[in-house]
Design a protein around this motif. Structure first.
Motif, short mmCIF file in Angstrom:
data_model
loop_
_atom_site.label_atom_id
_atom_site.label_comp_id
_atom_site.label_asym_id
_atom_site.label_seq_id
_atom_site.Cartn_x
_atom_site.Cartn_y
_atom_site.Cartn_z
N LEU A 120 0.82 -1.20 0.00
CA LEU A 120 0.00 0.00 0.00
C LEU A 120 0.86 1.26 0.00
O LEU A 120 0.59 2.21 -0.73
N ASN A 128 2.43 2.32 -3.40
CA ASN A 128 1.56 2.83 -4.47
C ASN A 128 1.92 2.21 -5.82
O ASN A 128 2.17 2.89 -6.80
N ARG A 139 0.13 0.33 -7.78
CA ARG A 139 -0.97 -0.09 -8.64
C ARG A 139 -1.26 0.94 -9.72
O ARG A 139 -1.80 2.00 -9.45
N ARG A 147 -10.80 0.45 9.99
CA ARG A 147 -9.52 0.85 9.40
C ARG A 147 -8.81 -0.35 8.77
O ARG A 147 -8.17 -0.23 7.73
N ASP A 186 -10.52 -1.02 5.62
CA ASP A 186 -10.16 0.01 4.65
C ASP A 186 -8.83 -0.33 3.97
O ASP A 186 -8.68 -0.16 2.75
N MET A 187 -7.86 -0.82 4.72
CA MET A 187 -6.55 -1.17 4.14
C MET A 187 -6.67 -2.31 3.14
O MET A 187 -6.06 -2.29 2.07
N GLY A 202 -9.41 -3.05 1.51
CA GLY A 202 -10.15 -2.49 0.37
C GLY A 202 -9.26 -1.65 -0.53
O GLY A 202 -9.40 -1.68 -1.76
N GLN A 203 -8.35 -0.86 0.08
CA GLN A 203 -7.43 -0.04 -0.71
C GLN A 203 -6.53 -0.92 -1.59
O GLN A 203 -6.20 -0.55 -2.72
N ALA A 204 -6.11 -2.07 -1.06
CA ALA A 204 -5.25 -2.96 -1.83
C ALA A 204 -5.99 -3.55 -3.03
O ALA A 204 -5.41 -3.78 -4.10
N ARG A 221 -8.63 -2.18 -4.55
CA ARG A 221 -9.32 -1.16 -5.32
C ARG A 221 -8.77 -1.07 -6.75
O ARG A 221 -7.57 -1.11 -6.98
N ASN A 222 -9.68 -0.98 -7.72
CA ASN A 222 -9.34 -0.84 -9.15
C ASN A 222 -8.63 -2.06 -9.74
O ASN A 222 -8.04 -1.96 -10.81
#
Length: 455
Positions: free
Chosen positions: A7, A10, A12, A185, A188-189, A191-193, A195-196
């Motif tokens: 994460l 960055n 991705r 939280r 969220d981490m 989900g951020q990984a 995402r897209n």
């Protein structure tokens, strides 16, 4: 790579945005090429057509091409990744668009005034230029983007190791997993990984599959979970019906069109062969009868398609009192069971000609895995005891000849390798069947009709 480092780094890229940009560029380039090609065709003056008429044709061709190209997946991930696929789709789209336009022209009764030369040159120029654009896009993606047009995330959570090209591989964080359902939280981490991502693949133990399934569904991503048990089964797909989930573990190797094509090839060659070879077969039948007065044919049950039995025909080449109906003893060189005429017809493979009748009856095919006698042995083992994949060779009709035969795998099976070599060739044939392959094998069979192992 650890989850948190992934994460923070960055790593991705916005693959979806990149693809959309490429689709738009290719689409606009195609439209410009079609317009430019008709302008060029008109400027060359082939057929003496006026510029206005050529541009009118372009205005009709372009929307047809755009619709066909989009429907034919010319602007798709696979078309960006695979140059051959992209060029094939391009040729198909141009050909269909041209034919549809010509049909419309004929029905509109404008064919008498149609500028054939201008149209032909314009379409050919457009095809070449659009093909060059695809080649350029392919090498641009490969050289500047590392061949990546989709984003794949592999999460290693203690399952079998995976090796996906151009995929981001991260190790699952036990703390995040433990707190995912109670700490926003942590969720969220994760989900951020994800995402897209175009694909998220999780390799985990069975007990954590439900956890990752719930996480990926909530994240709204294309999620997949690795299953070792499905790998062992060789599952092909998952289907749902009447509220139940089913694993597709088997599908016939050939669809209806392929089966019809294979049957057409069989009949196209078998019927003429029976007519041409009938004098030879009558002479052989007479010689067998005259030698010892026994039956002309040797009829033996063999395993055919769908693991179903059929009676395979051969010219009898052994003495009646020493016939081996189970095939437990392989024929050896200078075998005392073989008759005088039998030695000749076995050495020249003439003894197999009655199997053309099996082909005519749809029990066999001209090309396919050779049917083995049920009692055949290799190293004192039955064939199916040597390799558990042995029965898979019966998913197609057995053949008079096959890939194994033209590779020289024939004769006695004295060792287990003799069997496994033939089996691998048979399975390769089933996996890669094409009508052209059958024709090539039949032509190559002529070289091995007389073989040192034919005795």
């Amino acid at each position: 790579m650890p989850f948190r480092d992934y994460l923070n780094g960055n790593l991705r890229p916005a693959m979806e945005h990149r693809r959309l940009q490429l689709y738009v560029i290719l689409f606009l380039a195609d439209c410009a090429i079609v317009w430019l090609s008709f302008r060029l065709g008109s400027a060359l003056g082939i057929g003496g057509s006026p510029s206005g008429q050529a541009m009118q044709i372009m205005q009709m061709v372009l929307p047809i091409f755009v619709v066909i190209a989009a429907y034919n997946r010319l602007y798709s991930i696979r078309a960006l990744e695979q140059l051959r696929y992209a060029l094939g789709r391009l040729v198909t789209a141009v050909a269909i668009s041209s034919m549809l336009f010509l049909v419309v022209t004929v029905y509109a009764r404008t064919s008498d005034e149609f500028p054939r030369g201008t149209f032909s040159v314009s379409i050919l120029v457009a095809l070449v230029l659009m093909g060059l654009v695809r080649v350029g896009a392919y090498y641009l993606i490969r050289n500047h983007f590392g061949g990546r047009v989709r984003s794949v995330l592999v999460i290693d959570d203690g399952g079998p190791p995976l090796n996906f090209p151009n995929a981001d591989v991260v190790a699952a964080d036990p703390t995040l997993i433990a707190n995912a359902h109670s700490d926003p939280r942590a969720l969220d981490m994760i989900g951020q990984a994800m995402r897209n991502m175009d694909r998220v693949i999780v390799s985990c133990p069975v007990k954590r599959r439900q956890f990752w399934t719930a996480i990926m569904r909530a994240a709204g991503v294309h999620g997949e979970v690795v299953s070792e048990s499905l790998q062992e089964l060789g599952a092909l797909a998952l289907e749902r019906d009447h509220g139940f989930s089913f694993l597709v573990v088997s599908a016939g190797p050939l669809g209806l069109r392929d089966r019809l094509a294979k049957r057409a090839i069989d009949l196209a060659f078998t019927v003429p062969a029976l007519i041409v070879l009938s004098p030879l077969m009558l002479i052989v039948a007479l010689l067998i009868k005259l030698e010892d007065g026994g039956p002309i044919f040797f009829v033996q049950p063999r395993m055919g398609q769908h693991n179903c039995m059929f009676n395979m025909l051969k010219f009898r080449s052994m003495r009646v009192e020493k016939l081996d109906n189970d095939g437990a003893r392989s024929t050896a060189r200078d075998d005392d069971r073989v008759t005088r005429i039998g030695k000749f017809i076995r050495r020249t493979s003439i003894d197999e000609l009655p199997q053309l009748l099996n082909v005519l009856l749809a029990e066999m095919s001209l090309v396919g895995p050779r049917p083995h006698a049920l009692g055949s042995l290799a190293n004192e083992k039955l064939f199916w005891e040597i390799d558990r994949d042995y029965w898979h060779r019966h998913s197609l009709k057995p053949g008079l000849t096959g890939l194994a035969q033209i590779r020289g795998y024939r004769g006695a099976t004295e060792t287990e390798t003799h069997l496994t070599d033939r089996l691998q060739a048979d399975l390769e044939y089933i996996r890669t069947w094409t009508p052209l392959a059958d024709i090539k094998i039949m032509l190559a069979t002529a070289r091995v009709l007389v073989h040192p192992n034919a005795y």
